[in-house]
Scaffold this motif. Structure first.
Motif, PDB file in Angstrom:
ATOM      1  N   LEU B  76     -33.607  29.207 -99.573  1.00  0.00           N
ATOM      2  CA  LEU B  76     -34.767  29.867 -98.973  1.00  0.00           C
ATOM      3  C   LEU B  76     -35.156  31.008 -99.896  1.00  0.00           C
ATOM      4  CD1 LEU B  76     -36.679  29.899 -96.520  1.00  0.00           C
ATOM      5  CD2 LEU B  76     -35.133  31.562 -95.461  1.00  0.00           C
ATOM      6  N   HIS B  77     -36.313  30.860-100.538  1.00  0.00           N
ATOM      7  CA  HIS B  77     -36.785  31.859-101.478  1.00  0.00           C
ATOM      8  C   HIS B  77     -37.646  32.880-100.727  1.00  0.00           C
ATOM      9  CE1 HIS B  77     -35.211  29.325-104.622  1.00  0.00           C
ATOM     10  NE2 HIS B  77     -35.991  28.320-104.243  1.00  0.00           N
ATOM     11  N   LEU B  78     -37.368  34.157-101.019  1.00  0.00           N
ATOM     12  CA  LEU B  78     -37.995  35.257-100.290  1.00  0.00           C
ATOM     13  C   LEU B  78     -38.805  36.116-101.247  1.00  0.00           C
ATOM     14  CD1 LEU B  78     -34.702  36.376 -98.477  1.00  0.00           C
ATOM     15  CD2 LEU B  78     -36.347  34.646 -97.712  1.00  0.00           C
ATOM     16  N   HIS B  79     -40.018  36.454-100.870  1.00  0.00           N
ATOM     17  CA  HIS B  79     -40.869  37.278-101.737  1.00  0.00           C
ATOM     18  C   HIS B  79     -41.822  38.096-100.884  1.00  0.00           C
ATOM     19  CE1 HIS B  79     -43.349  38.683-104.933  1.00  0.00           C
ATOM     20  NE2 HIS B  79     -44.382  37.967-104.588  1.00  0.00           N
ATOM     21  N   ALA B  80     -41.898  39.387-101.196  1.00  0.00           N
ATOM     22  CA  ALA B  80     -42.823  40.288-100.499  1.00  0.00           C
ATOM     23  C   ALA B  80     -42.593  40.293 -98.999  1.00  0.00           C
ATOM     24  CB  ALA B  80     -44.281  39.921-100.826  1.00  0.00           C
ATOM     25  N   LEU B  81     -41.326  40.415 -98.598  1.00  0.00           N
ATOM     26  CA  LEU B  81     -41.012  40.439 -97.168  1.00  0.00           C
ATOM     27  C   LEU B  81     -41.386  41.776 -96.542  1.00  0.00           C
ATOM     28  CD1 LEU B  81     -37.637  38.548 -96.721  1.00  0.00           C
ATOM     29  CD2 LEU B  81     -39.955  37.684 -96.933  1.00  0.00           C
ATOM     30  N   GLN B  82     -41.449  41.763 -95.227  1.00  0.00           N
ATOM     31  CA  GLN B  82     -41.756  42.950 -94.436  1.00  0.00           C
ATOM     32  C   GLN B  82     -40.496  43.413 -93.700  1.00  0.00           C
ATOM     33  OE1 GLN B  82     -44.987  44.203 -94.521  1.00  0.00           O
ATOM     34  NE2 GLN B  82     -45.147  42.660 -96.127  1.00  0.00           N
ATOM     35  N   PRO B  83     -40.425  44.675 -93.320  1.00  0.00           N
ATOM     36  CA  PRO B  83     -39.237  45.141 -92.577  1.00  0.00           C
ATOM     37  C   PRO B  83     -38.964  44.320 -91.322  1.00  0.00           C
ATOM     38  CG  PRO B  83     -40.494  47.017 -93.356  1.00  0.00           C
ATOM     39  CD  PRO B  83     -41.319  45.806 -93.689  1.00  0.00           C
ATOM     40  N   GLU B  84     -40.005  43.806 -90.677  1.00  0.00           N
ATOM     41  CA  GLU B  84     -39.785  43.006 -89.457  1.00  0.00           C
ATOM     42  C   GLU B  84     -39.147  41.647 -89.739  1.00  0.00           C
ATOM     43  OE1 GLU B  84     -42.743  44.264 -90.402  1.00  0.00           O
ATOM     44  OE2 GLU B  84     -44.329  42.737 -90.260  1.00  0.00           O
ATOM     45  N   ASP B  85     -39.044  41.287 -91.017  1.00  0.00           N
ATOM     46  CA  ASP B  85     -38.349  40.044 -91.373  1.00  0.00           C
ATOM     47  C   ASP B  85     -36.836  40.236 -91.398  1.00  0.00           C
ATOM     48  OD1 ASP B  85     -40.947  39.460 -93.773  1.00  0.00           O
ATOM     49  OD2 ASP B  85     -40.743  38.588 -91.764  1.00  0.00           O
ATOM     50  N   SER B  86     -36.376  41.448 -91.222  1.00  0.00           N
ATOM     51  CA  SER B  86     -34.934  41.710 -91.161  1.00  0.00           C
ATOM     52  C   SER B  86     -34.339  40.947 -89.978  1.00  0.00           C
ATOM     53  CB  SER B  86     -34.660  43.205 -90.997  1.00  0.00           C
ATOM     54  OG  SER B  86     -35.172  43.934 -92.090  1.00  0.00           O
ATOM     55  N   ALA B  87     -33.313  40.156 -90.242  1.00  0.00           N
ATOM     56  CA  ALA B  87     -32.727  39.291 -89.206  1.00  0.00           C
ATOM     57  C   ALA B  87     -31.505  38.591 -89.795  1.00  0.00           C
ATOM     58  CB  ALA B  87     -33.737  38.238 -88.745  1.00  0.00           C
ATOM     59  N   LEU B  88     -30.844  37.793 -88.959  1.00  0.00           N
ATOM     60  CA  LEU B  88     -29.779  36.904 -89.415  1.00  0.00           C
ATOM     61  C   LEU B  88     -30.420  35.550 -89.717  1.00  0.00           C
ATOM     62  CD1 LEU B  88     -26.655  36.464 -89.734  1.00  0.00           C
ATOM     63  CD2 LEU B  88     -26.713  35.594 -87.390  1.00  0.00           C
ATOM     64  N   TYR B  89     -30.278  35.067 -90.941  1.00  0.00           N
ATOM     65  CA  TYR B  89     -30.846  33.783 -91.334  1.00  0.00           C
ATOM     66  C   TYR B  89     -29.724  32.742 -91.342  1.00  0.00           C
ATOM     67  CZ  TYR B  89     -35.230  36.035 -92.101  1.00  0.00           C
ATOM     68  OH  TYR B  89     -36.396  36.726 -91.883  1.00  0.00           O
ATOM     69  N   LEU B  90     -29.894  31.739 -90.503  1.00  0.00           N
ATOM     70  CA  LEU B  90     -28.870  30.724 -90.308  1.00  0.00           C
ATOM     71  C   LEU B  90     -29.299  29.400 -90.922  1.00  0.00           C
ATOM     72  CD1 LEU B  90     -28.179  31.487 -86.569  1.00  0.00           C
ATOM     73  CD2 LEU B  90     -26.473  31.701 -88.356  1.00  0.00           C
ATOM     74  N   CYS B  91     -28.386  28.790 -91.631  1.00  0.00           N
ATOM     75  CA  CYS B  91     -28.581  27.428 -92.132  1.00  0.00           C
ATOM     76  C   CYS B  91     -27.786  26.491 -91.234  1.00  0.00           C
ATOM     77  CB  CYS B  91     -28.078  27.345 -93.560  1.00  0.00           C
ATOM     78  SG  CYS B  91     -28.078  25.697 -94.282  1.00  0.00           S
ATOM     79  N   ALA B  92     -28.288  25.301 -91.015  1.00  0.00           N
ATOM     80  CA  ALA B  92     -27.562  24.306 -90.225  1.00  0.00           C
ATOM     81  C   ALA B  92     -27.771  22.937 -90.843  1.00  0.00           C
ATOM     82  CB  ALA B  92     -28.035  24.321 -88.767  1.00  0.00           C
ATOM     83  N   SER B  93     -26.897  22.011 -90.497  1.00  0.00           N
ATOM     84  CA  SER B  93     -27.071  20.630 -90.935  1.00  0.00           C
ATOM     85  C   SER B  93     -26.739  19.711 -89.767  1.00  0.00           C
ATOM     86  CB  SER B  93     -26.169  20.314 -92.139  1.00  0.00           C
ATOM     87  OG  SER B  93     -24.801  20.323 -91.771  1.00  0.00           O
TER      88      SER B  93
END
Lengths: 115, 115
Positions: B76-93
């Motif tokens: 997951l490529h991240l660029h120009a994020l905002q403070p509200e994007d702060s979170a736990l990012y979970l991957c699943a399969s």
């Protein structure tokens, strides 16, 4: 609008007793239901599932009951152990256009099992 | 130990940075997912890859860009994020396509803070 509702944000139970976590849903197209458990700082872990063609599924200490007419399911944990203390999420899915399915999650119930 | 490995565990980035989150599974699963989870909320689906093709994009802003280089890897490529994007990012399969009701196996997540 929440399609999957877990109306109890928290539940406290004595070790050795039964824990009952409840979940209600509104979408009659849901045909598959799952329970996940989540410890702090970890991802959710799959616990048990049930298809809408069944009304009960059991796996060791965990049993899920489904009441389709009431659009209600419950997770029973017997006997409860301190290691069961976690947040429990109920999730449901229905087949969508393009043969896709997406999980719709409840807000979770935090279970505390006291020694 | 989870069978879905996510790196890094923690990430702090500024709003002008570019960073990537990585996820790997070696269970032979054919579907991989990105979820975002805020405190006291259920996981929120972002993207699904099925057989290395993007099958679901939940109208995620373009500052999040997924990539599936092969069946075992998801970025997951991240660029120009905002403070509200702060979170736990979970991957699943999951072992098969989302249509088949196979349970999700989650990693432990990347805790992202955008400053």
């Amino acid at each position: 609008d929440q399609q999957v509702k877990q109306n109890s944000p928290s539940l406290s139970v004595q070790e050795g007793r039964i824990s009952i976590l409840n979940c209600d849903y509104t979408n009659s197209m849901f045909d598959y239901f799952l329970w996940y458990k989540k410890y702090p700082a970890e991802g959710p872990t799959f616990l048990i599932s049930i298809s809408s063609i069944k009304d009960k599924n059991e796996d060791g200490r965990f049993t899920v009951f489904l009441n389709k007419s009431a659009k209600h399911l419950s997770l029973h944990i017997v006997p409860s152990q301190p290691g069961d203390s976690a947040v429990y999420f109920c999730a449901a899915s229905a087949r969508e256009a393009g043969n896709n399915r997406k999980l719709i999650w409840g807000l979770g119930t935090s279970l505390a099992v006291n020694p | 130990d989870t069978e879905v490995t996510q790196t890094p565990k923690h990430l702090v980035m500024g709003m002008t940075n570019k960073k990537s989150l990585k996820c790997e599974q070696h269970m032979g699963h054919r579907a991989m997912y990105w979820y975002k989870q805020k405190a006291k909320k259920p996981p929120e689906l972002m993207f699904v890859y099925s057989y290395e093709k993007l099958s679901i994009n939940e109208s995620v802003p373009s500052r999040f860009s997924p990539e599936c280089p092969n069946s075992s890897l998801l970025n997951l490529h991240l660029h120009a994020l905002q403070p509200e994007d702060s979170a736990l990012y979970l991957c699943a399969s999951s072992s098969t396509t989302p249509a088949d009701n196979s349970p999700l196996h989650f990693g432990n997540g990347t805790r992202l803070t955008v400053t």
